[in-house]
Design an enzyme around this catalytic site. Structure first.
Site, PDB file in Angstrom:
ATOM      1  N   THR A  93     -75.374 -66.366  48.894  1.00  0.00           N
ATOM      2  CA  THR A  93     -74.331 -65.607  49.597  1.00  0.00           C
ATOM      3  C   THR A  93     -74.661 -65.614  51.090  1.00  0.00           C
ATOM      4  O   THR A  93     -75.033 -64.586  51.659  1.00  0.00           O
ATOM      5  CB  THR A  93     -74.231 -64.161  49.081  1.00  0.00           C
ATOM      6  OG1 THR A  93     -75.531 -63.546  49.143  1.00  0.00           O
ATOM      7  CG2 THR A  93     -73.734 -64.126  47.657  1.00  0.00           C
ATOM      8  N   LEU A 164     -87.455 -58.542  45.607  1.00  0.00           N
ATOM      9  CA  LEU A 164     -88.629 -59.409  45.601  1.00  0.00           C
ATOM     10  C   LEU A 164     -89.033 -59.780  47.008  1.00  0.00           C
ATOM     11  O   LEU A 164     -88.185 -60.005  47.877  1.00  0.00           O
ATOM     12  CB  LEU A 164     -88.340 -60.695  44.810  1.00  0.00           C
ATOM     13  CG  LEU A 164     -87.753 -60.533  43.410  1.00  0.00           C
ATOM     14  CD1 LEU A 164     -87.516 -61.911  42.795  1.00  0.00           C
ATOM     15  CD2 LEU A 164     -88.669 -59.701  42.540  1.00  0.00           C
ATOM     16  N   ALA A 165     -90.327 -59.861  47.231  1.00  0.00           N
ATOM     17  CA  ALA A 165     -90.856 -60.397  48.483  1.00  0.00           C
ATOM     18  C   ALA A 165     -91.407 -61.781  48.186  1.00  0.00           C
ATOM     19  O   ALA A 165     -92.259 -61.940  47.305  1.00  0.00           O
ATOM     20  CB  ALA A 165     -91.954 -59.487  49.032  1.00  0.00           C
ATOM     21  N   PHE A 227     -83.798 -51.132  56.102  1.00  0.00           N
ATOM     22  CA  PHE A 227     -84.889 -50.231  56.459  1.00  0.00           C
ATOM     23  C   PHE A 227     -86.197 -50.990  56.688  1.00  0.00           C
ATOM     24  O   PHE A 227     -86.950 -50.690  57.617  1.00  0.00           O
ATOM     25  CB  PHE A 227     -85.074 -49.175  55.363  1.00  0.00           C
ATOM     26  CG  PHE A 227     -84.293 -47.912  55.590  1.00  0.00           C
ATOM     27  CD1 PHE A 227     -84.928 -46.707  55.832  1.00  0.00           C
ATOM     28  CD2 PHE A 227     -82.901 -47.921  55.570  1.00  0.00           C
ATOM     29  CE1 PHE A 227     -84.206 -45.547  56.050  1.00  0.00           C
ATOM     30  CE2 PHE A 227     -82.170 -46.777  55.777  1.00  0.00           C
ATOM     31  CZ  PHE A 227     -82.813 -45.577  56.019  1.00  0.00           C
ATOM     32  N   CYS A 277     -82.873 -62.967  53.398  1.00  0.00           N
ATOM     33  CA  CYS A 277     -82.251 -61.664  53.141  1.00  0.00           C
ATOM     34  C   CYS A 277     -82.085 -60.756  54.345  1.00  0.00           C
ATOM     35  O   CYS A 277     -80.996 -60.235  54.586  1.00  0.00           O
ATOM     36  CB  CYS A 277     -83.043 -60.918  52.057  1.00  0.00           C
ATOM     37  SG  CYS A 277     -82.903 -61.653  50.421  1.00  0.00           S
ATOM     38  N   PHE A 339     -91.364 -69.244  56.568  1.00  0.00           N
ATOM     39  CA  PHE A 339     -91.154 -67.982  57.264  1.00  0.00           C
ATOM     40  C   PHE A 339     -92.269 -66.980  56.983  1.00  0.00           C
ATOM     41  O   PHE A 339     -92.443 -66.013  57.722  1.00  0.00           O
ATOM     42  CB  PHE A 339     -89.779 -67.383  56.920  1.00  0.00           C
ATOM     43  CG  PHE A 339     -89.716 -66.553  55.668  1.00  0.00           C
ATOM     44  CD1 PHE A 339     -89.929 -65.180  55.722  1.00  0.00           C
ATOM     45  CD2 PHE A 339     -89.414 -67.126  54.437  1.00  0.00           C
ATOM     46  CE1 PHE A 339     -89.848 -64.403  54.575  1.00  0.00           C
ATOM     47  CE2 PHE A 339     -89.335 -66.362  53.301  1.00  0.00           C
ATOM     48  CZ  PHE A 339     -89.558 -64.992  53.365  1.00  0.00           C
TER      49      PHE A 339
END
Length: 471
Positions: A93, A164-165, A227, A277, A339
């Protein structure tokens, strides 16, 4: 509803790992991950687990256990939809690059295509689960498509966002802080929620599973990322102040992070956030606020992205300034392109934008990353459309050996915090560099005193007010 088969549309960074863990923890449930990208599916099915399309610590072991037992990867989307009682939508998306909302709103065309395909193929009742990060009220659009294009089947739509990270995705799936499930608060909706809860309780304690309505679940995902990104930009905004005053950003981060109301996480000064994200979700939140006339709220959240972009840009400009105002025809070694460490994901990586600025100044950028291919690096840089692919190739060099990458460089920029960079033979690297030698540590991972003791000019702009010393 008794769930015997799950279908997941999308075999990317979310769908692949998530379904692998669900299959591992629910051996009695058949899990089929489908994607129209044949090369990606072939990679998921590769017998050599080092060739999986995604690098995540622990992923290969999970896939090895479940694949061809109850976990399958396929390009036959229709058959998987038809067989499954529960269908996850886990497609991309991206931020829109056209039309209304260009540059901010989420592009939902792939989600809508999934909904229409599910409706077209389905002959029995289905639970459709949003797994992609989506704007508030997207479920309403999915429900509208399903209800009006296939009246013979009952569809229940749930929101089950991922938290998720990358780099710790498998651990995050196995031991999550929480699992969030949103659905209609009707009898059918609550039954659908229960069906998904039952899948997760195979390994997640029930008190860590939060159930809400659809809209709360969708908004919670966007705001959680907003956040977290806000904390990154907040600490990075202070780095510039630290440089101007002589304060040490690591000391400041430790002091404020020791406050139990604040906590230490996401207070590591860096080149800013990247990945698929954070920026996308904040810009989506900004667009939603503007659409509702909440301009002050929109401006507040947009500043998080502005600060993030400023941080990586000033890093690039500091390299130019420190190298006597010009990097033309000079070699700049990049350690890292992903990243963040422990992933091969390069989406919105600071490396792309820093390299673009330096190449615009006619620098030769030599890159080493232990998990990112030259093909991906080229694709990332060409995707900015700043110059021709031929011109990018002229100034961009990739090496499979870090020492070869750094040989003859005028400066080194640490872009990704890969642990292996700390253990390199920096004396050897220094001896092969042009003099004076500069090291720009964008992740604060190197031992600055050690570098300076061997003669490097070490400039760590994220720590304190030190412009580098020629030792």
């Amino acid at each position: 509803m008794n769930i015997r088969t799950i279908c997941c549309i999308g075999a990317g960074y979310v769908g692949g790992p998530t379904m692998s863990v669900i299959a591992q923890k629910n051996p009695s449930i058949k899990v089929i991950v489908v994607d129209v990208n044949k090369a990606r599916i072939d990679a998921w099915n590769n017998e050599n687990l080092s060739k999986l399309p995604i690098f995540e610590p622990g992923l290969a072991e999970v896939v090895k256990e479940a694949r061809n037992r109850n976990l399958f990867f396929s390009t036959d989307v229709d058959s998987a939809i038809d067989e499954a009682e529960m269908i996850f939508i886990s497609v991309n998306t991206p931020t829109k690059t056209y039309g209304a909302g260009k540059g901010m709103a989420a592009d939902l065309q792939y989600v809508e295509l999934c909904a229409r395909q599910i409706s077209k193929v389905s002959k029995s009742d289905k639970i459709v689960v949003e797994k992609s990060t989506l704007p508030v009220k997207t479920a309403e659009a999915i429900k509208d498509i399903l209800a009006n294009t296939n009246t013979a089947v009952n569809f229940e739509v749930l929101s089950n966002p991922e938290f998720l990270a990358e780099g710790t995705a498998i651990q995050d799936l196995i031991d999550p802080d929480r699992v969030l499930i949103g659905g209609d608060q009707t009898e059918a909706g609550l039954n659908a929620i229960e069906a998904l809860v039952n899948i997760y309780t195979a390994w997640v304690p029930e008190d860590q599973i939060i159930t809400t309505n659809l809209w709360s679940s969708e908004l919670s995902k966007l705001t959680a990322n907003a956040f977290l990104a806000q904390r990154v930009s907040s600490i990075n905004a202070l780095t510039e102040l630290c440089e101007s005053t002589g304060a040490n950003i690591e000391d400041v981060a430790q002091a404020i992070g020791s406050d139990s109301r604040i906590g230490p996480k996401f207070l590591k000064a860096s080149l800013g956030f990247g990945g698929s994200c954070f920026q996308k979700d904040i810009l989506n939140l900004v667009y939603i606020c503007k659409s509702l006339g909440l301009n002050q709220a929109a401006d507040y959240w947009e500043q998080v992205v502005i600060m993030n972009n400023h941080q990586r840009n000033r890093f690039a400009h500091q390299i130019v300034k420190s190298l006597h105002g010009t990097v033309a025809a000079k070699k700049i070694g990049f350690l890292g392109w992903a990243f963040k460490k422990d992933t091969n994901d390069t989406r919105e990586s600071a490396a792309i934008y820093i390299a673009d600025i330096l190449i615009e100044e006619r620098a030769y950028v030599q890159v080493f990353d232990p998990k990112v291919t030259l093909l991906q690096i080229r694709s990332d840089l060409n995707g900015l459309n700043t110059r021709s692919e031929t011109e990018n190739d002229k100034f961009l060099v990739n090496h499979s050996d870090p020492y070869e990458t750094l040989n003859g460089t005028h400066a080194i920029a640490v872009i990704t915090e890969w642990d292996e960079f700390k253990s390199y033979d920096w004396q050897k690297i220094y001896e092969r560099m042009q003099k004076p030698a500069f090291v720009f540590d964008g992740r604060n991972i190197l031992d600055q005193k050690k570098l300076e003791s061997i003669g490097s000019v070490s400039y760590t702009h994220l720590r304190a007010h030190e412009t580098g010393r020629n030792l």
